[in-house]
Write a protein that holds these residues in place. Structure first.
Motif, PDB file in Angstrom:
ATOM      1  N   ALA A   1       0.072  84.638 -24.877  1.00 24.79           N
ATOM      2  CA  ALA A   1      -0.385  83.270 -25.091  1.00 24.79           C
ATOM      3  C   ALA A   1      -1.782  83.225 -25.696  1.00 24.79           C
ATOM      4  O   ALA A   1      -2.023  82.517 -26.679  1.00 24.79           O
ATOM      5  N   VAL A   2      -2.699  83.994 -25.119  1.00 19.83           N
ATOM      6  CA  VAL A   2      -4.099  83.906 -25.528  1.00 19.83           C
ATOM      7  C   VAL A   2      -4.339  84.630 -26.846  1.00 19.83           C
ATOM      8  O   VAL A   2      -4.889  84.073 -27.800  1.00 19.83           O
ATOM      9  N   GLN A   3      -3.925  85.888 -26.896  1.00 21.77           N
ATOM     10  CA  GLN A   3      -4.195  86.671 -28.103  1.00 21.77           C
ATOM     11  C   GLN A   3      -3.350  86.198 -29.280  1.00 21.77           C
ATOM     12  O   GLN A   3      -3.789  86.223 -30.419  1.00 21.77           O
ATOM     13  N   GLY A   4      -2.122  85.763 -28.983  1.00 22.81           N
ATOM     14  CA  GLY A   4      -1.226  85.333 -30.051  1.00 22.81           C
ATOM     15  C   GLY A   4      -1.304  83.864 -30.374  1.00 22.81           C
ATOM     16  O   GLY A   4      -0.716  83.421 -31.362  1.00 22.81           O
ATOM     17  N   ASP A   5      -2.019  83.074 -29.551  1.00 19.49           N
ATOM     18  CA  ASP A   5      -2.144  81.638 -29.742  1.00 19.49           C
ATOM     19  C   ASP A   5      -0.764  80.984 -29.821  1.00 19.49           C
ATOM     20  O   ASP A   5      -0.442  80.253 -30.752  1.00 19.49           O
ATOM     21  N   VAL A   6       0.039  81.261 -28.807  1.00 18.63           N
ATOM     22  CA  VAL A   6       1.375  80.698 -28.705  1.00 18.63           C
ATOM     23  C   VAL A   6       1.579  80.181 -27.280  1.00 18.63           C
ATOM     24  O   VAL A   6       0.848  80.542 -26.360  1.00 18.63           O
ATOM     25  N   VAL A   7       2.574  79.324 -27.104  1.00 20.69           N
ATOM     26  CA  VAL A   7       3.008  78.885 -25.781  1.00 20.69           C
ATOM     27  C   VAL A   7       4.154  79.782 -25.352  1.00 20.69           C
ATOM     28  O   VAL A   7       5.114  79.977 -26.104  1.00 20.69           O
ATOM     29  N   VAL A   8       4.059  80.376 -24.146  1.00 22.20           N
ATOM     30  CA  VAL A   8       5.067  81.321 -23.677  1.00 22.20           C
ATOM     31  C   VAL A   8       5.740  80.763 -22.429  1.00 22.20           C
ATOM     32  O   VAL A   8       5.067  80.292 -21.502  1.00 22.20           O
ATOM     33  N   VAL A   9       7.069  80.835 -22.419  1.00 18.14           N
ATOM     34  CA  VAL A   9       7.878  80.357 -21.306  1.00 18.14           C
ATOM     35  C   VAL A   9       8.714  81.519 -20.785  1.00 18.14           C
ATOM     36  O   VAL A   9       9.273  82.287 -21.570  1.00 18.14           O
ATOM     37  N   SER A  10       8.796  81.671 -19.469  1.00 13.85           N
ATOM     38  CA  SER A  10       9.713  82.657 -18.879  1.00 13.85           C
ATOM     39  C   SER A  10      10.648  81.931 -17.930  1.00 13.85           C
ATOM     40  O   SER A  10      10.258  80.961 -17.276  1.00 13.85           O
ATOM     41  N   VAL A  11      11.898  82.397 -17.861  1.00 12.99           N
ATOM     42  CA  VAL A  11      12.920  81.659 -17.124  1.00 12.99           C
ATOM     43  C   VAL A  11      13.638  82.559 -16.126  1.00 12.99           C
ATOM     44  O   VAL A  11      13.826  83.750 -16.364  1.00 12.99           O
ATOM     45  N   ASN A  12      14.024  81.952 -15.008  1.00 10.10           N
ATOM     46  CA  ASN A  12      15.012  82.545 -14.115  1.00 10.10           C
ATOM     47  C   ASN A  12      16.392  82.042 -14.522  1.00 10.10           C
ATOM     48  O   ASN A  12      16.530  80.892 -14.973  1.00 10.10           O
TER      49      ASN A  12
END
Length: 508
Positions: free
Chosen positions: A140-151
């Protein structure tokens, strides 16, 4: 000789370290379509955990497609992870029997609008694993993206294909885990703008079973439009998944094993989760290819016929995938016996190509053979998948993670694990297996995060040097290793003897 069961993958992970919490402000509050959530403002990112994307699949909702989560009043705390999905005990983890587990987590940079979105599907043979194990902050920080993880539902609750479960439904039983992932993607489409993400620029990525699921999602008409780029790590999209007949036969046998005959579905829904989890022994509970709209055909057939969700694809494996699964010591004689039993009339040619004497340990001889060909993780299978995508006309990029000094998922005494299955994960998710990367490994990690997130941004993994070309032939695979010359193009098909293996299969 014993192979470590694939169901044990990714169960020895250590929970990530959480940075110190800074002052909370309005940025910690986000309004979703079901209500307001309050996350944490950390030193360099925002984190929201345990957000429900579907109703708990309990009671009559067991073995049903996921239903949207119900709205809530007030502000929902989103600082703690949701419960993990029911699963058996494994390396470093205890068994759990919770069915209320359909939650996701979101990490974002401190600020930003219309950022690329990356949705992570964890591995674990579709029987184990938990989104909470993965620190999303570096991406998220280094890539400047929003990251989602799912169950998503695992094992017997996510992948049981009993034919009685299909009555009155328009889906193939056994694909509940896929349907969960699609429900999470629909949540992303509805809500990610409020977290600073762009719902029109979503990359679905995953490893091991997560990679197999991404291959299935690429081939699923039900997933059309839910994501726009795909990264499949360490499971070949050219490898067959379960057939409807085989999956249903296995499920009927399972029902009989737990004493459910006659009205098997009512009986199964009434059984305790623990009974179901402990009795479920299907070795590879992956997606079911049937005649419905979830997965109407084998993924590789869909790719070959051009009938899939067309988008840029990044696909690769590790240099020593199968070293993780060859555990107990074996003798050279046992290795030879295995090869003769497995390859029959071609055994002499295989032994000449992979003689035990050429390796420091017969286990490494066997692991090398299995890494090259014949398993879902094999390099030659990944070459086949990249070829399918390239011939279908979609942008395809191939890689191979090759750091043989990487921190191992499982440290086997007296054995060189090398760049084994899952070895690339700590380079994307910090401290996943515990400990820190050294300086050269940290630089490789930075480069990989740059490649992964630039691909998420514009479909081209081009943020780092050297240039990563489109896959057109076997020499177009980017080898990822530390050191000044560690990142370079490699002919992985030649290194893995793919022409030799093809000659054997075409002569049979």
């Amino acid at each position: 000789m014993r192979l470590i069961p694939a169901a044990a993958i990714l169960l020895s992970m250590i929970m990530p370290t959480t940075p110190a919490v800074a002052d909370q402000g309005s940025a910690a509050l986000v309004r979703t379509d079901k209500g307001v959530v309050k996350g944490e403002i950390l030193r360099d990112h925002r984190a929201f955990r345990g957000i429900p994307y579907a109703e708990p699949p309990v009671g009559e909702l067991r073995w049903k497609p996921p239903r949207p989560a119900k709205p809530w009043a007030g502000v929902r705390d989103a600082t703690a992870y949701g419960g993990q999905c029911a699963q058996p005990a494994g390396y470093g983890s205890q068994a759990s029997y919770g069915e209320d587990c359909l939650y996701l987590n979101v990490s974002t940079p401190p600020r930003g609008r219309k950022l690329p979105v990356m949705v992570w599907v964890h591995g674990g043979n579709n029987t184990t694993g938990d989104s909470a194990s993965y620190d999303l902050s570096k991406l998220a920080v280094q890539g400047d993206v929003v990251v989602v993880s799912v169950n998503y539902r695992l094992g017997v609750l996510g992948w049981l294909a009993h034919p009685g479960l299909e009555a009155g439904e328009r889906y193939q039983a056994g694909n509940y885990g896929l349907l969960d992932q699609q429900a999470a993607l629909r949540w992303v489409r509805r809500n990610i703008t409020a977290f600073g993400g762009d719902p029109g620029n979503v990359t679905l990525f995953g490893e091991s079973a997560g990679s197999a699921d991404i291959c299935a999602q690429l081939a699923s008409p039900a997933a059309a439009g839910l994501f726009h780029k795909a990264i499949a790590q360490s499971y070949s999209c050219a490898y067959p998944t379960r057939t409807q007949s085989a999956a249903e036969a296995s499920a009927v046998s399972f029902a009989q094993t737990v004493g459910c005959t006659g009205d098997a579905v009512s009986c199964l829904r009434a059984l305790p989760v623990k009974t179901l989890v402990e009795a479920f022994k299907e070795p590879n509970p992956y997606a079911v290819a049937g005649g419905d709209g979830v997965l109407p055909a084998q993924p590789y057939e869909a790719f070959a016929g051009g009938r899939f969700n067309r988008m840029p694809v990044m696909h690769g494996n590790t240099l020593d995938e199968m070293r993780l699964f060859v555990s107990d010591p074996i003798t050279a004689a046992e290795y030879e016996a295995y090869v003769r039993r497995t390859y029959g009339p071609n055994a002499d040619a295989v032994l000449a190509r992979y003689p035990a004497a050429n390796y420091a340990d017969p286990r490494i001889a066997l692991a090398t053979l299995l890494t090259d060909f014949g398993t879902p993780l094999a390099t030659c299978g990944h070459q086949d998948a990249l070829g399918l995508f390239a011939r279908a006309g979609v942008p395809a990029y191939g890689y191979q993670f090759a750091d043989r000094t990487a921190p191992p998922l499982i440290d086997i005494p007296g054995y060189e694990e090398g760049a084994a299955h899952a070895a690339e994960l700590p380079y994307l998710f910090p401290r996943l297996f515990g400990g820190e990367l050294n300086a050269e490994q940290a630089r490789l990690s930075d480069a990989m995060v740059g490649y992964w997130t630039s691909f998420a941004r514009n479909g081209r993994p081009a943020a780092q040097a050297p240039r990563w070309p489109l896959f057109r032939s076997s020499g177009d695979v980017l080898s990822l290793a530390p050191g000044p010359d560690g990142i370079q193009l490699a002919d992985t098909a030649a290194r893995s003897n793919c022409a030799f293996w093809k000659s054997l299969t075409t002569s049979e």
